[in-house]
Motif scaffolding. Sequence first.
Motif, PDB file in Angstrom:
ATOM      1  N   UNK A 146       0.785  -1.229   0.000  1.00 39.70           N
ATOM      2  CA  UNK A 146       0.000   0.000   0.000  1.00 39.70           C
ATOM      3  C   UNK A 146       0.813   1.273   0.000  1.00 39.70           C
ATOM      4  N   UNK A 147       2.148   1.169  -0.044  1.00 41.48           N
ATOM      5  CA  UNK A 147       2.979   2.379  -0.028  1.00 41.48           C
ATOM      6  C   UNK A 147       2.953   3.107  -1.357  1.00 41.48           C
ATOM      7  N   UNK A 148       2.886   2.354  -2.453  1.00 36.07           N
ATOM      8  CA  UNK A 148       2.799   2.953  -3.788  1.00 36.07           C
ATOM      9  C   UNK A 148       1.741   2.221  -4.601  1.00 36.07           C
ATOM     10  N   UNK A 149       1.092   2.967  -5.490  1.00 34.40           N
ATOM     11  CA  UNK A 149       0.018   2.422  -6.319  1.00 34.40           C
ATOM     12  C   UNK A 149       0.245   2.807  -7.776  1.00 34.40           C
ATOM     13  N   UNK A 150      -0.235   1.943  -8.670  1.00 30.61           N
ATOM     14  CA  UNK A 150      -0.164   2.213 -10.104  1.00 30.61           C
ATOM     15  C   UNK A 150      -1.535   1.966 -10.715  1.00 30.61           C
ATOM     16  N   UNK A 151      -2.018   2.940 -11.487  1.00 26.73           N
ATOM     17  CA  UNK A 151      -3.284   2.743 -12.182  1.00 26.73           C
ATOM     18  C   UNK A 151      -3.100   1.704 -13.278  1.00 26.73           C
ATOM     19  N   UNK A 152      -4.020   0.758 -13.368  1.00 25.05           N
ATOM     20  CA  UNK A 152      -3.873  -0.369 -14.277  1.00 25.05           C
ATOM     21  C   UNK A 152      -4.559  -0.176 -15.624  1.00 25.05           C
ATOM     22  N   UNK A 153      -5.692   0.478 -15.643  1.00 21.02           N
ATOM     23  CA  UNK A 153      -6.446   0.611 -16.896  1.00 21.02           C
ATOM     24  C   UNK A 153      -6.092   1.910 -17.613  1.00 21.02           C
ATOM     25  N   UNK A 154      -5.885   1.802 -18.910  1.00 19.91           N
ATOM     26  CA  UNK A 154      -5.672   2.985 -19.754  1.00 19.91           C
ATOM     27  C   UNK A 154      -6.863   3.217 -20.665  1.00 19.91           C
ATOM     28  N   UNK A 155      -7.844   2.325 -20.616  1.00 18.37           N
ATOM     29  CA  UNK A 155      -9.065   2.451 -21.409  1.00 18.37           C
ATOM     30  C   UNK A 155     -10.241   2.591 -20.452  1.00 18.37           C
ATOM     31  N   UNK A 156     -11.340   3.103 -20.962  1.00 19.36           N
ATOM     32  CA  UNK A 156     -12.549   3.263 -20.161  1.00 19.36           C
ATOM     33  C   UNK A 156     -13.092   1.884 -19.794  1.00 19.36           C
ATOM     34  N   UNK A 157     -13.439   1.701 -18.538  1.00 18.86           N
ATOM     35  CA  UNK A 157     -13.961   0.414 -18.090  1.00 18.86           C
ATOM     36  C   UNK A 157     -15.429   0.267 -18.482  1.00 18.86           C
ATOM     37  N   UNK A 158     -15.914  -0.974 -18.621  1.00 20.28           N
ATOM     38  CA  UNK A 158     -17.315  -1.186 -19.017  1.00 20.28           C
ATOM     39  C   UNK A 158     -18.286  -0.539 -18.028  1.00 20.28           C
ATOM     40  N   UNK A 159     -19.330   0.085 -18.554  1.00 16.65           N
ATOM     41  CA  UNK A 159     -20.316   0.749 -17.689  1.00 16.65           C
ATOM     42  C   UNK A 159     -21.008  -0.250 -16.776  1.00 16.65           C
ATOM     43  N   UNK A 160     -21.094  -1.505 -17.212  1.00  9.94           N
ATOM     44  CA  UNK A 160     -21.728  -2.524 -16.395  1.00  9.94           C
ATOM     45  C   UNK A 160     -20.949  -2.872 -15.149  1.00  9.94           C
TER      46      UNK A 160
END
Length: 222
Positions: free
Chosen positions: A157-171
């Motif tokens: 939990x000391x560092x985080x990285x965003x994983x998605x570079x595309x929009x996630x499904x609305x569902x």
Amino acid sequence: GGNTFTFLASTSNYLRSFKIGCDATGNVYLACRITTIPVNQQSGLFRSTNGGTSWTDITPNNLNPLSSNSCTDFEFTASGNLNAMFGYRPAGNVVNHRYTTSPATVTPGTWLSAAGFRTSNAPAIRTEMAVSGNILYAVTINPAYNTDSCYKSIDGGATWTKQNTVVLPAGLGSGQGWYNISLAINPSNTSELISGGLDAYRSTNDGATWTRFTFWVTTAPY
């Protein structure tokens, strides 16, 4: 072992809570959201060192003022770190993450701030986490009540990285992420995740992309 339960008088005003859990030494933690009806309930993260007889407010005192003290989730890593998420439908649409390496003694002023979580400051109203060993994932819910981002930490939990570079499904939220959202990690393969509320979605690449695999919803949101 759960055969019988005893009501704790100290919890009579804790009516709207997101989670309760224990650390390795038996201290109890309670994540609460604010409410005024039918009783006044303080929001935040609370710790009991005596089996729930009394509680201490350990909510961080340096949260973003555009967020709120409501604690929506907490997780313990294998190394003993306590990670907590704050902000539930806050007026400023900001969520906060804090962590500590000493959950049994942490005070409001001794929490640590991580790097890499929600650095975009994009509006969000809730966060849900999952843990496996020292690996954590977190998904954030946007003001449309859908999941918009997935984050990963490999160091407790000391560092985080965003994983998605595309929009996630609305569902992945179905417009109800304020109320029902969950996240789980495959303990045999920490690159595989399941998340959802009305329907479940699977990721096999650390949360970068998601595929629907249940079909309860035919026309969103019902």
